[in-house]
Write an enzyme that holds these catalytic residues in place. Structure first.
Site, mmCIF file in Angstrom:
data_model
loop_
_atom_site.group_PDB
_atom_site.id
_atom_site.type_symbol
_atom_site.label_atom_id
_atom_site.label_comp_id
_atom_site.label_asym_id
_atom_site.label_seq_id
_atom_site.Cartn_x
_atom_site.Cartn_y
_atom_site.Cartn_z
ATOM 1 N N SER A 161 53.259 79.379 -21.503
ATOM 2 C CA SER A 161 53.368 78.019 -20.955
ATOM 3 C C SER A 161 52.786 77.008 -21.923
ATOM 4 O O SER A 161 51.640 77.117 -22.330
ATOM 5 C CB SER A 161 52.595 77.882 -19.647
ATOM 6 O OG SER A 161 52.839 78.943 -18.788
ATOM 7 N N THR A 167 57.745 88.564 -19.326
ATOM 8 C CA THR A 167 57.766 89.047 -17.944
ATOM 9 C C THR A 167 56.324 89.145 -17.457
ATOM 10 O O THR A 167 55.450 89.627 -18.182
ATOM 11 C CB THR A 167 58.452 90.423 -17.880
ATOM 12 O OG1 THR A 167 59.817 90.262 -18.283
ATOM 13 C CG2 THR A 167 58.418 90.991 -16.476
ATOM 14 N N HIS A 168 56.076 88.643 -16.252
ATOM 15 C CA HIS A 168 54.732 88.670 -15.672
ATOM 16 C C HIS A 168 54.613 89.776 -14.631
ATOM 17 O O HIS A 168 55.591 90.136 -13.968
ATOM 18 C CB HIS A 168 54.420 87.323 -15.011
ATOM 19 C CG HIS A 168 54.261 86.193 -15.982
ATOM 20 N ND1 HIS A 168 55.335 85.466 -16.440
ATOM 21 C CD2 HIS A 168 53.164 85.681 -16.602
ATOM 22 C CE1 HIS A 168 54.899 84.539 -17.293
ATOM 23 N NE2 HIS A 168 53.594 84.654 -17.421
ATOM 24 N N GLU A 199 43.548 81.498 -8.533
ATOM 25 C CA GLU A 199 42.310 82.060 -7.998
ATOM 26 C C GLU A 199 41.720 81.153 -6.909
ATOM 27 O O GLU A 199 41.921 79.941 -6.902
ATOM 28 C CB GLU A 199 41.255 82.202 -9.106
ATOM 29 C CG GLU A 199 41.640 83.148 -10.194
ATOM 30 C CD GLU A 199 42.757 82.622 -11.083
ATOM 31 O OE1 GLU A 199 42.839 81.390 -11.276
ATOM 32 O OE2 GLU A 199 43.571 83.438 -11.547
ATOM 33 N N ASN A 229 44.551 73.448 -17.171
ATOM 34 C CA ASN A 229 43.864 72.936 -15.974
ATOM 35 C C ASN A 229 42.463 73.547 -15.911
ATOM 36 O O ASN A 229 42.217 74.625 -16.454
ATOM 37 C CB ASN A 229 44.651 73.317 -14.703
ATOM 38 C CG ASN A 229 44.904 74.818 -14.590
ATOM 39 O OD1 ASN A 229 45.841 75.344 -15.178
ATOM 40 N ND2 ASN A 229 44.043 75.492 -13.877
HETATM 41 I I1 8IG Z 1 48.978 77.485 -16.842
HETATM 42 O O1 8IG Z 1 44.149 78.359 -13.373
HETATM 43 C C1 8IG Z 1 47.690 78.490 -15.695
HETATM 44 N N1 8IG Z 1 47.886 79.759 -15.478
HETATM 45 N N2 8IG Z 1 45.366 82.740 -12.975
HETATM 46 N N3 8IG Z 1 44.744 80.517 -13.172
HETATM 47 C C2 8IG Z 1 45.598 81.526 -13.454
HETATM 48 N N4 8IG Z 1 46.681 81.381 -14.202
HETATM 49 C C3 8IG Z 1 46.896 80.163 -14.691
HETATM 50 C C4 8IG Z 1 46.079 79.068 -14.445
HETATM 51 C C5 8IG Z 1 44.930 79.268 -13.639
HETATM 52 N N5 8IG Z 1 46.599 78.013 -15.085
#
Ligand code: 8IG
Length: 270
Positions: free
Chosen positions: A37, A91-92, A191, A233
């Protein structure tokens, strides 16, 4: 194909590599990058794009599911003359297909001879000083997914997973880039604040939903490894605002030119 991914993932990677060779004429590469991302827009600035293949057309890969995540394999000729493979999507684990598809890209680039892998991601940051757009180099990770890509008695050493010489290289390019410990959660929910505090007590600086499982597969394949996280973030509870996927995408877009510049300088120095 899905069956082979489960029963013989290394053979599945060779099958994928053969398709890449058929489609692009490239049977060997030196470097690979997985762009997460926020990172993928810089791909075409890394060098001369020789070929582009949608990942879903390569055996064992599937179409991207998340808005803002790309999904191509690019073959790029770097200024140094070396060949880079760039995956603009991954892939996640939260997609629910299991762990083998998550690391298939890593095994596929290893099958094409790659020896250096750069994993990038967008993530949440635990350090209040790291505002959206901060790049952090991964110096270690914590796998909180409860799973692993390894099967059987594969007792690989993980003590220098994130190659120290590659961290040094990043700091020669930009000494200001902080390092951090990345904790991979299963996702797809972000989370809770308590989970973020737990991760912090464990030693994590970053929380995300990728990268650690790929790092394990990269170690197994003997690859040198560099990890770069874009903090998009503050992790939950670190700031009072709720997490919003659109904001995450926006932070990635805003940082894109800077990330592209950083990546191209790093790749040029590899
Ligand atoms: I972009 O705050 C992104 N991916 N687990 N937590 C998790 N994955 C993320 C976050 C986050 N921000």
């Amino acid at each position: 194909m899905t069956d082979e991914l489960l029963t013989d993932p290394v053979q599945a990677a060779r099958t994928a590599a053969a398709t890449i060779t058929d489609r692009t004429g490239v049977d060997h590469a030196d470097v690979a990058l997985v762009l997460g991302s926020g990172w993928s827009s810089g791909a075409t600035r890394l060098g001369e794009v020789l070929s582009t293949v949608p990942l879903e057309q390569i055996p064992g890969f599937s179409a991207p599911v998340v808005a803002g995540h790309g999904g191509d394999l690019l073959v790029i000729r770097l200024a140094s003359g070396r060949t880079a493979l760039v995956l603009t999507g991954r892939t996640h684990l939260y997609e629910g297909r299991g762990v083998a598809p998550v690391v298939h890209g890593v095994r596929t680039v290893a099958a094409l001879g790659v020896t250096t892998l750069v994993l990038t991601n967008g993530c949440g940051g635990l350090d209040r000083r790291w505002g959206p757009g901060t790049v952090v180099a991964i110096r270690d990770h914590i796998n909180l997914t409860g799973t692993t890509p390894l099967v059987g008695p594969t007792f690989i050493d993980m003590s220098t997973t994130w190659t120290p010489a590659l961290l040094d290289l990043v700091h020669r390019i930009d000494p200001e880039i902080p390092t951090g410990v990345y904790a991979q959660f299963h996702g797809p929910a972000y989370e809770t604040p308590a989970e973020v505090r737990m991760a912090g007590v464990m030693g994590a600086d970053l929380v995300g939903m990728s990268t650690a499982l790929e790092a394990i597969a990269a170690r197994e394949a003997g690859l040198d490894l560099l990890g770069l996280s874009l903090v998009t973030n503050h992790a939950a509870g670190v700031s009072p605002d709720p997490l919003d996927h659109a904001e995450v995408i926006a932070a990635g877009k805003a940082a894109a030119p800077r990330l592209a510049d950083l990546l191209s300088r790093i790749v040029a120095a590899l």
